[in-house]
Design a protein around this motif. Structure first.
Motif, PDB file in Angstrom:
ATOM      1  N   TRP A 101      14.602  36.635   8.529  1.00  0.00           N
ATOM      2  CA  TRP A 101      13.265  36.442   7.967  1.00  0.00           C
ATOM      3  C   TRP A 101      12.259  35.456   9.516  1.00  0.00           C
ATOM      4  O   TRP A 101      12.894  34.549   8.771  1.00  0.00           O
ATOM      5  CB  TRP A 101      13.016  36.316   6.985  1.00  0.00           C
ATOM      6  N   ILE A 102      11.388  36.011   9.114  1.00  0.00           N
ATOM      7  CA  ILE A 102       9.831  34.445  10.688  1.00  0.00           C
ATOM      8  C   ILE A 102       8.992  34.751   9.546  1.00  0.00           C
ATOM      9  O   ILE A 102       8.544  35.042   9.224  1.00  0.00           O
ATOM     10  CB  ILE A 102       9.719  35.051  11.893  1.00  0.00           C
ATOM     11  N   TYR A 116       7.578  40.182   3.930  1.00  0.00           N
ATOM     12  CA  TYR A 116       7.070  41.990   4.303  1.00  0.00           C
ATOM     13  C   TYR A 116       8.625  42.531   4.501  1.00  0.00           C
ATOM     14  O   TYR A 116       9.105  41.862   5.911  1.00  0.00           O
ATOM     15  CB  TYR A 116       5.544  41.626   5.028  1.00  0.00           C
ATOM     16  N   ASN A 117       9.057  43.694   4.536  1.00  0.00           N
ATOM     17  CA  ASN A 117      10.004  44.281   5.402  1.00  0.00           C
ATOM     18  C   ASN A 117       9.867  44.678   6.510  1.00  0.00           C
ATOM     19  O   ASN A 117       8.067  44.720   7.217  1.00  0.00           O
ATOM     20  CB  ASN A 117      10.369  45.297   4.327  1.00  0.00           C
ATOM     21  N   SER A 118      11.006  45.410   6.747  1.00  0.00           N
ATOM     22  CA  SER A 118      10.241  45.754   8.534  1.00  0.00           C
ATOM     23  C   SER A 118       9.626  47.181   8.117  1.00  0.00           C
ATOM     24  O   SER A 118       8.902  47.073   9.961  1.00  0.00           O
ATOM     25  CB  SER A 118      12.016  46.141   9.018  1.00  0.00           C
ATOM     26  N   GLN A 153      15.540  41.524  11.681  1.00  0.00           N
ATOM     27  CA  GLN A 153      16.672  42.169  12.083  1.00  0.00           C
ATOM     28  C   GLN A 153      16.885  42.729  13.365  1.00  0.00           C
ATOM     29  O   GLN A 153      18.055  41.906  13.712  1.00  0.00           O
ATOM     30  CB  GLN A 153      17.264  43.179  11.016  1.00  0.00           C
ATOM     31  N   THR A 154      16.144  42.629  13.880  1.00  0.00           N
ATOM     32  CA  THR A 154      16.526  43.399  15.116  1.00  0.00           C
ATOM     33  C   THR A 154      15.690  43.023  15.799  1.00  0.00           C
ATOM     34  O   THR A 154      14.155  42.824  16.356  1.00  0.00           O
ATOM     35  CB  THR A 154      16.391  44.673  15.048  1.00  0.00           C
ATOM     36  N   PRO A 184       7.936  40.109  14.353  1.00  0.00           N
ATOM     37  CA  PRO A 184       7.738  40.746  13.041  1.00  0.00           C
ATOM     38  C   PRO A 184       8.641  42.047  13.389  1.00  0.00           C
ATOM     39  O   PRO A 184       8.131  43.018  14.368  1.00  0.00           O
ATOM     40  CB  PRO A 184       6.957  40.271  12.456  1.00  0.00           C
ATOM     41  N   ASP A 185       9.798  42.851  12.486  1.00  0.00           N
ATOM     42  CA  ASP A 185       9.961  44.041  12.872  1.00  0.00           C
ATOM     43  C   ASP A 185       9.082  44.909  12.228  1.00  0.00           C
ATOM     44  O   ASP A 185       8.940  45.961  12.839  1.00  0.00           O
ATOM     45  CB  ASP A 185      11.173  44.458  12.289  1.00  0.00           C
TER      46      ASP A 185
END
Length: 557
Positions: A161-162, A126-128, A200-201, A211-212
Motif C-alpha cells: 500500500w502507498i 482503495y483496492n487495485s 501490489q504489482t 497506485p494499481d
C-alpha cells in the motif's frame, strides 16, 4: 427599662458587624491576587486511555489531558494571571495504525470562551480495481476545545500500500511530513483524511510506488503465424495511465508498445489484421483486454478497370473507353496503367477503391490486393481547342465560346467585326469545372453610331458571369435609329388662293358657295344653317301675318 437597654445593645452590635463585613470585603481581592502571584495553584492530571479498532485494524490511541481541579476558586484567567499551558502526549506504538497528540493551551487573556470542536480522522484504502476496501480503513472522532494543539499521524506502513493525498479541513496543517498532520484547533470542526492505494504489482511484477488502480494490463497475441521477430508468445504490457500533466490518474490514458506482425504467416496464410482494432491510447476500460493479430487464408478478389472519355460538349464518348475485369487472390501485387495518349485528349482524375495506390504516377496504379474487390477508373477529357484555337490542356467541356457583335455603328475603337471570347469555367477554388462560371471581357460600344442612329443597347442583356448555358450565344449591341419629327396637320382652305369662279359676288358670297348653301343638308350646331332657318322663319311669319291681316279687313267690311 431593662428590655430597652438590651435592644439598644443589639442594635449597636448589628452596626458593628455590618462594618466588619464591609471592611473584609474590600481587603479580600488583593489577598487572593497576592497569593496566586506568589504560588500558582497546583493542578491534578487525569489520564484517559482509549483503545479503538478501525475496520479490523487495531488502533491504539493514548491521550493524556491535564485540567485544572475544580476547587470553586477563581481561575487564573478570571484573576488576571499569566498563561498556563498543559500538554498531553499520545505515544504512536510501532505497527499501530493511528496516533494522536494534543496540547491544550488556555490563555488567561482570551477574549472569548473556548468552545468544543469535533475532530474527525478518516483513513481510506482503495483496492487495485479502484473500489473502496471494506477490510481496511475507518473513522475516529474526538472532541477538543478551541486553542488545543493537535497532531495525528497514520502509522500504517503495510507492504503493498502507498499513501495518497492527505486532506485537512478546518485547521491549518503546520507539519510538512506526508504521514502526519499538526495544528491548533481554532473556531471550527476539523476533518482529516488519509488516503491509501493498493500497490501490489508493477511492470516487473512487484510494487512500483504507483497506485494499481492507475495501471492496466493489456495482452497482445498472434495466430496462424508469428510476430515479425519470429516469436509467437503473447506479450503483456503493464501500462500506467496518466493525465495531461503526466501524473498517474485512474481517468488517464497510456500508449502501448505493440509487437509487430504481418511478415511471418504460416504456410497457406497471408498478412491479416487485428481484432479488436488497435487503439492509439488505452484507458481503464482496457484493463485485461487481449488484442489478437490473425493471419488469414487468401480469398479471390475482383478487379475492375474502367476508362471513360468525355467529349467537348460533356457527353460520354461511345467510340472510346471501356471496362476490363480480372480475378486475383488476397496478397497479390497488382499494377495497371492507361496507355491511351491520343492527341486532343487529356487525363482527368484517377480513382482507386479497395486498394491503396502506392504509385505516384498519374497514368499508373499499383498496390496489393488486400481483403476486398478493387475498382480503378481513368477519366479522359477532349481538348481540341483553346483561346488560340489549339489544345490548351483544359477540358473543352469546361470552356465556352461567347460572341459579341455590333450593328448600326462600330465599337468604340472604330472596328465593327464580331468579337469571340473563349472562356474557361472555374469553381470557387479556381479549378476548371463544367459547373463553373467565367467573366468575359466585353468590347466597348456606344460612341460611334452610323448616320441617323444614336446610342443603343445590348440584346440579350450582358451578364456578370457566363456559364455552360451561354455556349455559342451572340450578344449584339444595336445603335438606335433617330426618328424624324412629324409636321403640323394642314388646315382646310388655309392660304388657298382665290380663283375667278370663287371670287366674291356683290352679296359677298361666291356662286359656288351659294350653290353649296342650296344643296347642303342642314345640320344641328351649324351656325350658317341657324341663320338660314331664322330668315326662313321670319319670312314665313311675315307671310302669315299679312294673310291674317287681309282676312281681318275683309271681315270688317
Amino acid at each position: 427599662m431593662v428590655l430597652r437597654k438590651v435592644k439598644g445593645i443589639l442594635k449597636k452590635g448589628a452596626y458593628a458587624g455590618l462594618a466588619a463585613v464591609i471592611l473584609a470585603t474590600s481587603v479580600q481581592p488583593a489577598a487572593v491576587f497576592a497569593q496566586d502571584s506568589a504560588e500558582p495553584e497546583e493542578t491534578v492530571e487525569t489520564v484517559v486511555e482509549t483503545e479503538q479498532t478501525v475496520s479490523g485494524n487495531e488502533t491504539d490511541v493514548e491521550t493524556e489531558e491535564s485540567t485544572p481541579e475544580d476547587t470553586g476558586e477563581e481561575t487564573a484567567e478570571e484573576a488576571g494571571g499569566t498563561e498556563e499551558e498543559t500538554e498531553t502526549e499520545a505515544e504512536i506504538l510501532p505497527g499501530k495504525t493511528e496516533g494522536v497528540k494534543e496540547t491544550e493551551a488556555v490563555s488567561a487573556f482570551s477574549e472569548r470562551a473556548a468552545e468544543e470542536r469535533t475532530v474527525t480522522v478518516t483513513t481510506l484504502f482503495y483496492n487495485s480495481d479502484g473500489s473502496l476496501s471494506t477490510e481496511f480503513g475507518g473513522t475516529s472522532t474526538y472532541t477538543r476545545k478551541d486553542g488545543t494543539s493537535w497532531n495525528v499521524s497514520t502509522a500504517i506502513f503495510k507492504k503493498g500500500w502507498i499513501l495518497g493525498p492527505v486532506t485537512v479541513e478546518g485547521m491549518e496543517d503546520t507539519n510538512p511530513a506526508d504521514y502526519k498532520v499538526e495544528g491548533v484547533i481554532d473556531g471550527s470542526d476539523v476533518n482529516i483524511t488519509f488516503v491509501w492505494y493498493e500497490d501490489q504489482t508493477g511492470p516487473d511484477g512487484t510494487s512500483d510506488k504507483i497506485p494499481d488502480q492507475c495501471q492496466v494490463e493489456v495482452t497482445f497475441a498472434v495466430e496462424n503465424g508469428t510476430w515479425n521477430d519470429g516469436t509467437s508468445e503473447p506479450v503483456t504490457r503493464f501500462l500506467t495511465l496518466t493525465d495531461a500533466e503526466g501524473n498517474p490518474s485512474v481517468d488517464g490514458s497510456a500508449v502501448a508498445g505493440v509487437p509487430e506482425a504481418g511478415g511471418k504467416p504460416d504456410s497457406g496464410y497471408i498478412a491479416g489484421s487485428w481484432s479488436p482494432s488497435l487503439k492509439a491510447n488505452y484507458t481503464k476500460e482496457d484493463d485485461g483486454a487481449v488484442y489478437v493479430y490473425s493471419y488469414r487464408v487468401p480469398q479471390d478478389r475482383k478487379i475492375t478497370v474502367t476508362t471513360l472519355f468525355y467529349n467537348s460538349d460533356g457527353s460520354l464518348s461511345t467510340e472510346k473507353g471501356g471496362t476490363s475485369t480480372y480475378t486475383r487472390k488476397d496478397g497479390t501485387g497488382w499494377n495497371v496503367s492507361t496507355a491511351i495518349y491520343n492527341r486532343g485528349w487529356i487525363l482527368g482524375p484517377v480513382t482507386v477503391e479497395g486498394m491503396e495506390d502506392t504509385n505516384p504516377a498519374d497514368y499508373k496504379v499499383e498496390g496489393v490486393i488486400d481483403g476486398s474487390d478493387v475498382n480503378i477508373t481513368f477519366v479522359w477529357y477532349e481538348d481540341q481547342t483553346g483561346p488560340d484555337g489549339t489544345s490548351d490542356k483544359i477540358p473543352d467541356q469546361c470552356q465556352i465560346e461567347v460572341t459579341f457583335a455590333v450593328e448600326n455603328g462600330t465599337w468604340n475603337d472604330g472596328t465593327s467585326e464580331p468579337v469571340t471570347r473563349f472562356l474557361t469555367l472555374t469553381d470557387a477554388e479556381g479549378n476548371p469545372s463544367v459547373d463553373g462560371s467565367a467573366v468575359a471581357a466585353v468590347p466597348e460600344a456606344g460612341q460611334f453610331p452610323a448616320e441617323g442612329y444614336t446610342e443603343g443597347s445590348w440584346n440579350p442583356a450582358l451578364k456578370a458571369a457566363y456559364t455552360k448555358a451561354d455556349e455559342g450565344l451572340t450578344y449584339v449591341y444595336s445603335y438606335a435609329e433617330i426618328q424624324p419629327e412629324n409636321p403640323d396637320t394642314e388646315k382646310p382652305n388655309q392660304d388657298k388662293p382665290d380663283t375667278d369662279a370663287e371670287k366674291t359676288s356683290a352679296s359677298g358670297k361666291t356662286s359656288e358657295t351659294r350653290q353649296n348653301q342650296n344643296t347642303d343638308t342642314v345640320r344641328t350646331g351649324d351656325s350658317a344653317n341657324a341663320v338660314l332657318w331664322g330668315t326662313m322663319a321670319a319670312v314665313a311669319g311675315a307671310v302669315l301675318a299679312g294673310a291674317a291681316a287681309g282676312k281681318y279687313r275683309k271681315i270688317k267690311k
